[in-house]
Motif scaffolding. Structure first.
Motif, PDB file in Angstrom:
ATOM      1  N   VAL A  94       0.834  -1.203   0.000  1.00  9.12           N
ATOM      2  CA  VAL A  94       0.000   0.000   0.000  1.00  9.12           C
ATOM      3  C   VAL A  94       0.867   1.251   0.000  1.00  9.12           C
ATOM      4  CG1 VAL A  94      -1.625   1.353   1.393  1.00  9.12           C
ATOM      5  CG2 VAL A  94      -2.035  -1.064   1.024  1.00  9.12           C
TER       6      VAL A  94
ATOM      7  N   LEU B  36      -5.372  -3.717   0.580  1.00  9.88           N
ATOM      8  CA  LEU B  36      -6.281  -3.114   1.556  1.00  9.88           C
ATOM      9  C   LEU B  36      -7.187  -4.164   2.184  1.00  9.88           C
ATOM     10  CD1 LEU B  36      -7.207   0.243  -0.221  1.00  9.88           C
ATOM     11  CD2 LEU B  36      -5.761  -0.075   1.808  1.00  9.88           C
TER      12      LEU B  36
ATOM     13  N   LEU C 182      -3.626  -2.683  -5.030  1.00 16.10           N
ATOM     14  CA  LEU C 182      -4.074  -1.806  -3.954  1.00 16.10           C
ATOM     15  C   LEU C 182      -5.300  -2.390  -3.258  1.00 16.10           C
ATOM     16  CD1 LEU C 182      -3.547   0.856  -2.496  1.00 16.10           C
ATOM     17  CD2 LEU C 182      -5.087   1.950  -4.114  1.00 16.10           C
TER      18      LEU C 182
END
Length: 186
Positions: free
Chosen positions: A81, A122, A118
């Protein structure tokens, strides 16, 4: 601020990730070809139980080391991230890799990979935190995944349309290899 040590660590991690992706893509390609060409034989080879029909359970190993595995998941997800957010937009990444056109196939691949990495990272953060703090919260998911299959259900991997799954594996493997190839050419 980067140091020589950090650059060499990043290079080693990047190379290791590349090797794992290539090995995974090769395995997916082989499985996909097997499911596409000879589905019955491929499903027999993918049978995960031993000869006596007793399943292998790995839960105890992971539960005893849940803090290590949870910590590694969280650290890996945080690293991805932070790196993705510090690189800027996917367009900047594409430009840095040498893709000049704004609508080229390479840019689309990079944007897709950037978004998937991403999103996956997450989603991995809370999962890693749960594994680190209290892995028993995942028992329901684990129980559903480990449900025993009877011989009437056929294979351990009950696939209704093996040729479709084979094609799916082949496309995924080729996409992965193509993305890696484009990244290495840049």
């Amino acid at each position: 601020m980067t140091t020589e040590w950090l650059n060499s660590l990043e290079l080693a991690l990047t190379q290791a990730a590349g090797v794992l992706l290539v090995l995974g893509a090769a395995a997916a390609l082989l499985i996909g070809l097997g499911l596409l060409l000879t589905p019955a034989r491929a499903l027999t080879l993918l049978h995960l139980d031993d000869a006596q029909g007793a399943a292998w359970f790995w839960e105890r190993y992971f539960y005893r080391r849940h803090r290590v595995f949870g910590g590694l998941i969280v650290l890996g997800a945080l690293y991805v991230v932070v790196r993705l957010l510090t690189l800027g937009s996917p367009g900047n990444v594409a430009t840095a890799l040498g893709f000049a056109t704004a609508n080229g196939v390479g840019v689309i691949l990079i944007q897709t990979g950037w978004a998937l990495l991403l999103l996956g990272s997450l989603l991995a953060l809370p999962f890693g935190a749960i594994v680190f703090v209290r892995p028993s919260l995942l028992k329901g998911i684990e129980r559903q995944a480990n449900r025993p299959l009877t011989s009437a259900e056929g294979y351990v991997l009950p696939i209704r349309r093996p040729r479709c799954w084979g094609l799916f594996f082949i496309i995924g493997a080729l996409y992965t290899v193509g993305s890696l190839g484009l990244a290495m050419m840049a």
